[in-house]
Design a protein around this motif. Sequence first.
Motif, PDB file in Angstrom:
ATOM      1  N   ASN A   1      44.042 -53.327 111.970  1.00 41.15           N
ATOM      2  CA  ASN A   1      44.882 -53.488 110.779  1.00 41.15           C
ATOM      3  C   ASN A   1      46.366 -53.486 111.176  1.00 41.15           C
ATOM      4  OD1 ASN A   1      45.737 -53.720 108.173  1.00 41.15           O
ATOM      5  ND2 ASN A   1      44.728 -51.876 107.421  1.00 41.15           N
ATOM      6  N   PRO A   2      46.800 -54.481 111.934  1.00 42.65           N
ATOM      7  CA  PRO A   2      48.155 -54.444 112.501  1.00 42.65           C
ATOM      8  C   PRO A   2      49.280 -54.613 111.486  1.00 42.65           C
ATOM      9  CG  PRO A   2      47.101 -56.542 112.971  1.00 42.65           C
ATOM     10  CD  PRO A   2      46.048 -55.670 112.358  1.00 42.65           C
ATOM     11  N   LEU A   3      48.976 -55.109 110.310  1.00 42.55           N
ATOM     12  CA  LEU A   3      50.026 -55.259 109.299  1.00 42.55           C
ATOM     13  C   LEU A   3      50.448 -53.921 108.702  1.00 42.55           C
ATOM     14  CD1 LEU A   3      49.024 -58.487 107.313  1.00 42.55           C
ATOM     15  CD2 LEU A   3      50.723 -58.242 109.123  1.00 42.55           C
ATOM     16  N   TYR A   4      49.563 -52.927 108.764  1.00 39.57           N
ATOM     17  CA  TYR A   4      49.841 -51.661 108.083  1.00 39.57           C
ATOM     18  C   TYR A   4      49.836 -50.454 109.010  1.00 39.57           C
ATOM     19  CZ  TYR A   4      49.013 -54.608 104.047  1.00 39.57           C
ATOM     20  OH  TYR A   4      49.092 -55.622 103.127  1.00 39.57           O
ATOM     21  N   TRP A   5      49.237 -50.554 110.186  1.00 37.54           N
ATOM     22  CA  TRP A   5      49.224 -49.439 111.121  1.00 37.54           C
ATOM     23  C   TRP A   5      50.260 -49.688 112.213  1.00 37.54           C
ATOM     24  CZ3 TRP A   5      43.202 -49.185 112.110  1.00 37.54           C
ATOM     25  CH2 TRP A   5      42.566 -48.881 110.893  1.00 37.54           C
ATOM     26  N   ARG A   6      50.946 -48.638 112.634  1.00 33.25           N
ATOM     27  CA  ARG A   6      51.950 -48.770 113.687  1.00 33.25           C
ATOM     28  C   ARG A   6      51.651 -47.805 114.830  1.00 33.25           C
ATOM     29  NH1 ARG A   6      56.801 -51.567 112.939  1.00 33.25           N
ATOM     30  NH2 ARG A   6      57.645 -50.307 114.666  1.00 33.25           N
ATOM     31  N   ALA A   7      51.770 -48.317 116.048  1.00 37.95           N
ATOM     32  CA  ALA A   7      51.502 -47.489 117.220  1.00 37.95           C
ATOM     33  C   ALA A   7      52.571 -46.432 117.430  1.00 37.95           C
ATOM     34  CB  ALA A   7      51.389 -48.372 118.459  1.00 37.95           C
ATOM     35  N   ASP A   8      53.801 -46.722 117.002  1.00 39.54           N
ATOM     36  CA  ASP A   8      54.880 -45.753 117.215  1.00 39.54           C
ATOM     37  C   ASP A   8      54.967 -44.713 116.107  1.00 39.54           C
ATOM     38  OD1 ASP A   8      55.616 -47.658 115.372  1.00 39.54           O
ATOM     39  OD2 ASP A   8      57.704 -47.760 116.016  1.00 39.54           O
ATOM     40  N   ARG A   9      54.322 -44.978 114.980  1.00 43.31           N
ATOM     41  CA  ARG A   9      54.291 -44.009 113.885  1.00 43.31           C
ATOM     42  C   ARG A   9      52.853 -43.901 113.360  1.00 43.31           C
ATOM     43  NH1 ARG A   9      58.998 -46.881 112.445  1.00 43.31           N
ATOM     44  NH2 ARG A   9      57.947 -47.877 110.693  1.00 43.31           N
ATOM     45  N   PRO A  10      51.958 -43.389 114.176  1.00 43.84           N
ATOM     46  CA  PRO A  10      50.544 -43.376 113.783  1.00 43.84           C
ATOM     47  C   PRO A  10      50.250 -42.322 112.719  1.00 43.84           C
ATOM     48  CG  PRO A  10      50.821 -42.228 115.863  1.00 43.84           C
ATOM     49  CD  PRO A  10      52.157 -42.813 115.521  1.00 43.84           C
ATOM     50  N   GLY A  11      49.438 -42.717 111.750  1.00 41.43           N
ATOM     51  CA  GLY A  11      48.932 -41.754 110.780  1.00 41.43           C
ATOM     52  C   GLY A  11      47.764 -40.994 111.387  1.00 41.43           C
ATOM     53  N   PRO A  12      47.214 -40.039 110.633  1.00 41.89           N
ATOM     54  CA  PRO A  12      46.094 -39.243 111.161  1.00 41.89           C
ATOM     55  C   PRO A  12      44.899 -40.092 111.583  1.00 41.89           C
ATOM     56  CG  PRO A  12      46.981 -38.268 109.156  1.00 41.89           C
ATOM     57  CD  PRO A  12      47.641 -39.591 109.294  1.00 41.89           C
ATOM     58  N   GLY A  13      44.577 -41.111 110.779  1.00 40.79           N
ATOM     59  CA  GLY A  13      43.436 -41.959 111.119  1.00 40.79           C
ATOM     60  C   GLY A  13      43.676 -42.764 112.383  1.00 40.79           C
ATOM     61  N   THR A  14      44.880 -43.324 112.518  1.00 39.82           N
ATOM     62  CA  THR A  14      45.209 -44.100 113.717  1.00 39.82           C
ATOM     63  C   THR A  14      45.211 -43.217 114.957  1.00 39.82           C
ATOM     64  OG1 THR A  14      46.565 -45.603 112.386  1.00 39.82           O
ATOM     65  CG2 THR A  14      46.926 -45.615 114.762  1.00 39.82           C
ATOM     66  N   ARG A  15      45.772 -42.007 114.825  1.00 38.41           N
ATOM     67  CA  ARG A  15      45.807 -41.109 115.973  1.00 38.41           C
ATOM     68  C   ARG A  15      44.391 -40.669 116.370  1.00 38.41           C
ATOM     69  NH1 ARG A  15      49.563 -38.936 118.775  1.00 38.41           N
ATOM     70  NH2 ARG A  15      51.231 -39.555 117.336  1.00 38.41           N
ATOM     71  N   ALA A  16      43.537 -40.429 115.387  1.00 33.78           N
ATOM     72  CA  ALA A  16      42.161 -40.044 115.704  1.00 33.78           C
ATOM     73  C   ALA A  16      41.438 -41.191 116.419  1.00 33.78           C
ATOM     74  CB  ALA A  16      41.421 -39.665 114.431  1.00 33.78           C
ATOM     75  N   ARG A  17      41.671 -42.402 115.932  1.00 34.60           N
ATOM     76  CA  ARG A  17      41.065 -43.574 116.590  1.00 34.60           C
ATOM     77  C   ARG A  17      41.593 -43.701 118.021  1.00 34.60           C
ATOM     78  NH1 ARG A  17      38.591 -48.486 115.974  1.00 34.60           N
ATOM     79  NH2 ARG A  17      39.575 -50.239 117.061  1.00 34.60           N
ATOM     80  N   ALA A  18      42.887 -43.479 118.216  1.00 31.88           N
ATOM     81  CA  ALA A  18      43.480 -43.559 119.557  1.00 31.88           C
ATOM     82  C   ALA A  18      42.866 -42.523 120.493  1.00 31.88           C
ATOM     83  CB  ALA A  18      44.993 -43.384 119.471  1.00 31.88           C
ATOM     84  N   ASN A  19      42.567 -41.339 119.971  1.00 34.11           N
ATOM     85  CA  ASN A  19      41.949 -40.300 120.796  1.00 34.11           C
ATOM     86  C   ASN A  19      40.559 -40.719 121.264  1.00 34.11           C
ATOM     87  OD1 ASN A  19      44.195 -38.640 120.537  1.00 34.11           O
ATOM     88  ND2 ASN A  19      43.357 -37.527 118.770  1.00 34.11           N
ATOM     89  N   VAL A  20      39.809 -41.348 120.375  1.00 35.35           N
ATOM     90  CA  VAL A  20      38.476 -41.836 120.747  1.00 35.35           C
ATOM     91  C   VAL A  20      38.599 -42.919 121.817  1.00 35.35           C
ATOM     92  CG1 VAL A  20      36.431 -43.053 119.920  1.00 35.35           C
ATOM     93  CG2 VAL A  20      37.453 -41.252 118.520  1.00 35.35           C
TER      94      VAL A  20
END
Length: 253
Positions: free
Chosen positions: A217-236
């Motif tokens: 979802n690149p239009l709404y998620w940002r790698a430099d300002r990750p929300g909880p869901g994005t950060r959890a996905r990054a950890n996986v």
Amino acid sequence: MIRLVKKRHASWLGRGAKAARAQSARRRKRGRAWHIVRLILLALFMGPPIVILSYRAVPPPVTPLMLIRAAEGYGLTKDGVPLHEISPHLQRAVIAAEDAKFCVHRGFDWEAVDNAIERYQSGRRHLLGASTISMQTSKNLFLWPGRTFLRKGAEAYLTVWLEALLPKERILELYLNEIEWGPGIYGAEAAAREFFGASAARLTASQAALMAAVLPNPLYWRADRPGPGTRARANVIAARMNSVVLGRGTPCP
């Protein structure tokens, strides 16, 4: 009486000649129409392989998605670099996140395809999942966003040619340079500089995992300002990266 018969005969002959000429003209028109249709079909089926073959050495100038997003007002920032100038961490991250079997399949993960079909038959309205890196690259290069059967069929056709004509390292290079990473941001180099102020070659493992995490979802998620869901996905993704082994100068060992 003889003259009348001759006139009638000439009239019939004239009408017959006119009808024959009209029929011949209609046949010529139909022939031209079918010729045009054959040329269009030939272009549709053989044009993409020719273009794909050119992409072995020539970078794609622009993709349909880039044009669509530009028309939507997102702009266009793109910066392509060779694969050896993209951090191995990012190569491992996208393989871990998007296509763990990238190096062993020929474009299609059939187990994932079967699972996607089962989910569709169970009530999902769209086909979800099962897109390999090769399929996503085909879509990014030639097609529009969407999950219809028509687009999926075109994507499958293009993927067969992509895998047949390009080596795995070139497919991954095209993927990393053409994928959408953010609003109007295309390519790992442009994304790395936008999100972290660094070149794609200098990305750390954690930064690479964050960049891979935003791909759905690149239009709404940002790698430099990750929300909880994005950060959890990054950890996986970071955990899965440990099992991805790259070759020497190639993504596949």
